[in-house]
Design a protein around this motif. Sequence first.
Motif, mmCIF file in Angstrom:
data_model
loop_
_atom_site.group_PDB
_atom_site.id
_atom_site.type_symbol
_atom_site.label_atom_id
_atom_site.label_comp_id
_atom_site.label_asym_id
_atom_site.label_seq_id
_atom_site.Cartn_x
_atom_site.Cartn_y
_atom_site.Cartn_z
ATOM 1 N N LYS A 56 20.807 15.777 -4.456
ATOM 2 C CA LYS A 56 20.608 15.732 -5.914
ATOM 3 C C LYS A 56 19.651 14.615 -6.283
ATOM 4 O O LYS A 56 18.782 14.774 -7.167
ATOM 5 N N ALA A 57 19.781 13.460 -5.634
ATOM 6 C CA ALA A 57 18.894 12.336 -5.923
ATOM 7 C C ALA A 57 17.448 12.679 -5.591
ATOM 8 O O ALA A 57 16.522 12.342 -6.350
ATOM 9 N N TYR A 58 17.234 13.354 -4.464
ATOM 10 C CA TYR A 58 15.870 13.779 -4.133
ATOM 11 C C TYR A 58 15.334 14.742 -5.192
ATOM 12 O O TYR A 58 14.156 14.695 -5.559
ATOM 13 N N HIS A 59 16.208 15.614 -5.679
ATOM 14 C CA HIS A 59 15.784 16.533 -6.723
ATOM 15 C C HIS A 59 15.445 15.770 -8.010
ATOM 16 O O HIS A 59 14.450 16.077 -8.681
ATOM 17 N N SER A 111 0.858 -1.184 0.000
ATOM 18 C CA SER A 111 0.000 0.000 0.000
ATOM 19 C C SER A 111 0.890 1.227 0.000
ATOM 20 O O SER A 111 1.927 1.245 0.669
ATOM 21 N N PRO A 112 0.503 2.288 -0.706
ATOM 22 C CA PRO A 112 1.290 3.525 -0.660
ATOM 23 C C PRO A 112 1.332 4.140 0.730
ATOM 24 O O PRO A 112 2.153 5.025 0.988
ATOM 25 N N TYR A 113 0.492 3.672 1.633
ATOM 26 C CA TYR A 113 0.497 4.185 3.005
ATOM 27 C C TYR A 113 1.503 3.455 3.891
ATOM 28 O O TYR A 113 1.740 3.851 5.024
ATOM 29 N N ASN A 114 2.106 2.405 3.368
ATOM 30 C CA ASN A 114 3.161 1.674 4.076
ATOM 31 C C ASN A 114 4.491 2.143 3.508
ATOM 32 O O ASN A 114 4.927 1.677 2.453
ATOM 33 N N GLY A 115 5.141 3.081 4.200
ATOM 34 C CA GLY A 115 6.327 3.706 3.627
ATOM 35 C C GLY A 115 7.500 3.776 4.576
ATOM 36 O O GLY A 115 7.556 3.092 5.599
ATOM 37 N N ILE A 116 8.432 4.660 4.217
ATOM 38 C CA ILE A 116 9.753 4.705 4.842
ATOM 39 C C ILE A 116 10.071 6.124 5.310
ATOM 40 O O ILE A 116 9.731 7.101 4.643
ATOM 41 N N THR A 117 10.758 6.208 6.447
ATOM 42 C CA THR A 117 11.520 7.399 6.794
ATOM 43 C C THR A 117 12.956 7.094 6.392
ATOM 44 O O THR A 117 13.630 6.289 7.041
ATOM 45 N N LEU A 118 13.416 7.661 5.299
ATOM 46 C CA LEU A 118 14.763 7.351 4.813
ATOM 47 C C LEU A 118 15.765 8.247 5.538
ATOM 48 O O LEU A 118 15.866 9.442 5.269
ATOM 49 N N CYS A 119 16.499 7.653 6.477
ATOM 50 C CA CYS A 119 17.466 8.392 7.287
ATOM 51 C C CYS A 119 18.868 8.097 6.776
ATOM 52 O O CYS A 119 19.366 6.972 6.917
ATOM 53 N N SER A 120 19.492 9.106 6.201
ATOM 54 C CA SER A 120 20.825 8.902 5.613
ATOM 55 C C SER A 120 21.847 8.531 6.676
ATOM 56 O O SER A 120 22.738 7.712 6.436
ATOM 57 N N GLY A 121 21.719 9.126 7.864
ATOM 58 C CA GLY A 121 22.695 8.874 8.908
ATOM 59 C C GLY A 121 22.582 7.486 9.501
ATOM 60 O O GLY A 121 23.596 6.831 9.753
ATOM 61 N N LEU A 137 21.137 4.691 8.096
ATOM 62 C CA LEU A 137 21.492 3.674 7.105
ATOM 63 C C LEU A 137 22.931 3.817 6.631
ATOM 64 O O LEU A 137 23.594 2.839 6.287
ATOM 65 N N GLY A 138 23.436 5.046 6.606
ATOM 66 C CA GLY A 138 24.726 5.325 5.994
ATOM 67 C C GLY A 138 25.927 4.836 6.767
ATOM 68 O O GLY A 138 27.047 4.831 6.240
ATOM 69 N N VAL A 139 25.734 4.406 8.026
ATOM 70 C CA VAL A 139 26.885 3.897 8.776
ATOM 71 C C VAL A 139 27.254 2.479 8.341
ATOM 72 O O VAL A 139 28.303 1.964 8.744
ATOM 73 N N ARG A 140 26.421 1.861 7.526
ATOM 74 C CA ARG A 140 26.789 0.595 6.878
ATOM 75 C C ARG A 140 27.357 0.920 5.503
ATOM 76 O O ARG A 140 26.675 1.520 4.660
ATOM 77 N N LYS A 141 28.571 0.493 5.258
ATOM 78 C CA LYS A 141 29.218 0.827 3.999
ATOM 79 C C LYS A 141 28.565 0.133 2.808
ATOM 80 O O LYS A 141 28.754 0.563 1.657
ATOM 81 N N ASP A 142 27.797 -0.917 3.053
ATOM 82 C CA ASP A 142 27.121 -1.609 1.951
ATOM 83 C C ASP A 142 25.768 -0.996 1.626
ATOM 84 O O ASP A 142 25.059 -1.487 0.743
ATOM 85 N N ASN A 143 25.387 0.073 2.318
ATOM 86 C CA ASN A 143 24.145 0.780 2.008
ATOM 87 C C ASN A 143 24.440 1.982 1.121
ATOM 88 O O ASN A 143 25.231 2.848 1.487
ATOM 89 N N ASN A 144 23.807 2.035 -0.029
ATOM 90 C CA ASN A 144 23.966 3.129 -0.970
ATOM 91 C C ASN A 144 22.713 4.012 -0.888
ATOM 92 O O ASN A 144 21.660 3.650 -1.418
ATOM 93 N N ILE A 145 22.827 5.142 -0.216
ATOM 94 C CA ILE A 145 21.655 5.989 0.040
ATOM 95 C C ILE A 145 21.076 6.542 -1.260
ATOM 96 O O ILE A 145 19.858 6.590 -1.444
ATOM 97 N N GLU A 150 21.138 5.251 -4.225
ATOM 98 C CA GLU A 150 20.417 4.161 -4.891
ATOM 99 C C GLU A 150 19.067 3.914 -4.229
ATOM 100 O O GLU A 150 18.056 3.672 -4.910
ATOM 101 N N MET A 151 19.040 3.977 -2.899
ATOM 102 C CA MET A 151 17.784 3.757 -2.180
ATOM 103 C C MET A 151 16.751 4.834 -2.503
ATOM 104 O O MET A 151 15.553 4.545 -2.625
ATOM 105 N N ILE A 152 17.191 6.083 -2.627
ATOM 106 C CA ILE A 152 16.267 7.171 -2.936
ATOM 107 C C ILE A 152 15.556 6.902 -4.259
ATOM 108 O O ILE A 152 14.331 7.075 -4.380
ATOM 109 N N HIS A 153 16.312 6.450 -5.244
ATOM 110 C CA HIS A 153 15.702 6.138 -6.535
ATOM 111 C C HIS A 153 14.823 4.884 -6.449
ATOM 112 O O HIS A 153 13.750 4.835 -7.056
ATOM 113 N N ALA A 154 15.259 3.899 -5.677
ATOM 114 C CA ALA A 154 14.513 2.646 -5.589
ATOM 115 C C ALA A 154 13.181 2.820 -4.873
ATOM 116 O O ALA A 154 12.173 2.195 -5.235
ATOM 117 N N PHE A 155 13.148 3.665 -3.848
ATOM 118 C CA PHE A 155 11.959 3.803 -3.001
ATOM 119 C C PHE A 155 11.264 5.147 -3.181
ATOM 120 O O PHE A 155 10.538 5.601 -2.284
#
Length: 352
Positions: free
Chosen positions: A302-305, A236-246, A248-256, A258-263
């Motif tokens: 830039k990705a958000y833009h 559902s579009p009502y089931n979403g994310i708070t995308l926190c760069s800080g 998620l970003g402390v894991r080096k295998d997380n590409n923020i 890429e996530m912005i575009h994916a979600f």
Amino acid sequence: MKMVFRWFGEENDSVTLSQIKQIPSVEGVVWALHDIPAGEVWPLERIQEYKDLADEYGFHQDVVESVNIHESIKLGSPERDAYIDNYIQTVKNLASVGVKVICYNFMPVFDWVRTDLYGRLPDGSTALFYEKEKVENIDPIELVRLIAANPEYTMPGWEPERLEILQDLFTAYQSLTADDLMENLRYFLERVIPVCEANDVRLAIHPDDPPWEVFGLPRIVTTQERLQQIIDLVDSPYNGITLCSGALGVRKDNNIVEMIHAFKHRIHFAHIRNVKLMENGDFIETSHLTSDGSLPIDQIVKAYHEIGYQGYVRPDHGRHIWEEVCRPGYGLYDRALGIMYLMGLWDAYQNK
């Protein structure tokens, strides 16, 4: 994007609404009733009080952070349905005053983990600091005592009363796996999301902070794969994310980026902050400036833009600068500087 600013209320914050009003581009305050224990219904009259305060300064209060989840829901205990009923009533009460987004998390026991609220940075400022070895070797009860000892402000997720139930919680979670936790999240979402749809309120789950197992407790909001799994639990579009760069970003295998575009269609709320990662697994929060930390904040904005993001965004934790006495991570000065940096990037991309 719609810039907002987290505010803890008149009696629990060093920052005032009149000060926030002077930060260019801030449209609303992100708020919560922090004194209401997890699992209890938020009274409509208390909600209205916050709305009236925000209205006085021309702010909307569209975003709530957070309506916390009772541990019984995370554990899948028999009494969880009663607590979910309470959560549903809170959603309805918030919708009645125009709330559009509820940020929440599904972290067992601890909402976030740091070992030092005032880690020293090279420029003399201080910030929230995570020391990997200390976390791996400290008794969590001692860590609660450390965090809860802050004399000026309550620390959401680290209330002193947790000391009384901490051992019981650890015992309860002993046999719970990550898969169990995910299924309990599914159960919660299957009951709550239809109510969100009916009341036009979006849920936005916050990543685990940090996004890995801590003190042997399972954590599930950790990677792009896991976020996709959570979105798929209830499509559902009502089931979403708070995308926190800080977070998620402390894991080096997380590409923020890429996530912005994916979600892009499920990011209902965005936290943007920078962190400095160290080779030994430690990390400390820095200014928002790209060159000060390990995250590409310029590319994140830039990705958000690029996706045409029209949702809510706030600067996340800030440093403590210029001798400001404030809630750890939530002073006025560095977050205001962060807003100006983020909006400067946004304007540059807009006018390119």
